[in-house]
Design a protein around this motif. Structure first.
Motif, PDB file in Angstrom:
ATOM      1  N   LYS A 107     -20.354 -18.188 -15.804  1.00  0.00           N
ATOM      2  CA  LYS A 107     -21.006 -18.909 -16.911  1.00  0.00           C
ATOM      3  C   LYS A 107     -20.478 -18.397 -18.231  1.00  0.00           C
ATOM      4  O   LYS A 107     -20.249 -17.208 -18.406  1.00  0.00           O
ATOM      5  CB  LYS A 107     -22.517 -18.746 -16.824  1.00  0.00           C
ATOM      6  N   ARG A 108     -20.311 -19.308 -19.171  1.00  0.00           N
ATOM      7  CA  ARG A 108     -19.857 -18.935 -20.501  1.00  0.00           C
ATOM      8  C   ARG A 108     -21.054 -18.586 -21.367  1.00  0.00           C
ATOM      9  O   ARG A 108     -22.077 -19.250 -21.342  1.00  0.00           O
ATOM     10  CB  ARG A 108     -19.098 -20.092 -21.149  1.00  0.00           C
ATOM     11  N   SER A 109     -20.895 -17.540 -22.134  1.00  0.00           N
ATOM     12  CA  SER A 109     -21.977 -17.173 -23.055  1.00  0.00           C
ATOM     13  C   SER A 109     -21.763 -17.885 -24.371  1.00  0.00           C
ATOM     14  O   SER A 109     -20.705 -18.445 -24.649  1.00  0.00           O
ATOM     15  CB  SER A 109     -22.010 -15.664 -23.252  1.00  0.00           C
TER      16      SER A 109
END
Length: 91
Positions: free
Chosen positions: A84-86
């Protein structure tokens, strides 16, 4: 993975299934007792116990799904999920 899911199941899944069955059995027996003696609190307690058993059963299904997905990834039948991208990566 073998033809039967039980043989390939993880120990955590097996423990959750047996726990759920024991809790549900206790709840059902308590509900039968509460129905035969006019005791509403006993019946309500039995319903609560059965709800806990169902939650254990659902947790077991989640563990089984995770185990099956991991098996598919390990055998090249599915791709691992991308991390997941922050929010800080967009800068």
């Amino acid at each position: 993975m073998t033809n039967t899911p039980w043989e390939a199941a993880s120990p955590r899944y097996k423990k959750l299934v047996f726990t759920a069955m024991a809790i549900m059995g206790t709840g059902i027996i308590l509900a039968i007792i509460g129905a035969n003696i006019p005791s509403l609190p006993t019946v309500y307690t039995a319903i609560g116990i059965m709800i806990v058993g169902m939650l254990c059963h659902i947790a077991g299904m989640v563990v089984r799904a995770k185990d099956a997905r991991q098996w598919r990834i390990d055998n090249g039948l599915a791709a691992p999920r991308a991390p997941k991208r922050s929010g800080n990566d967009a800068q």
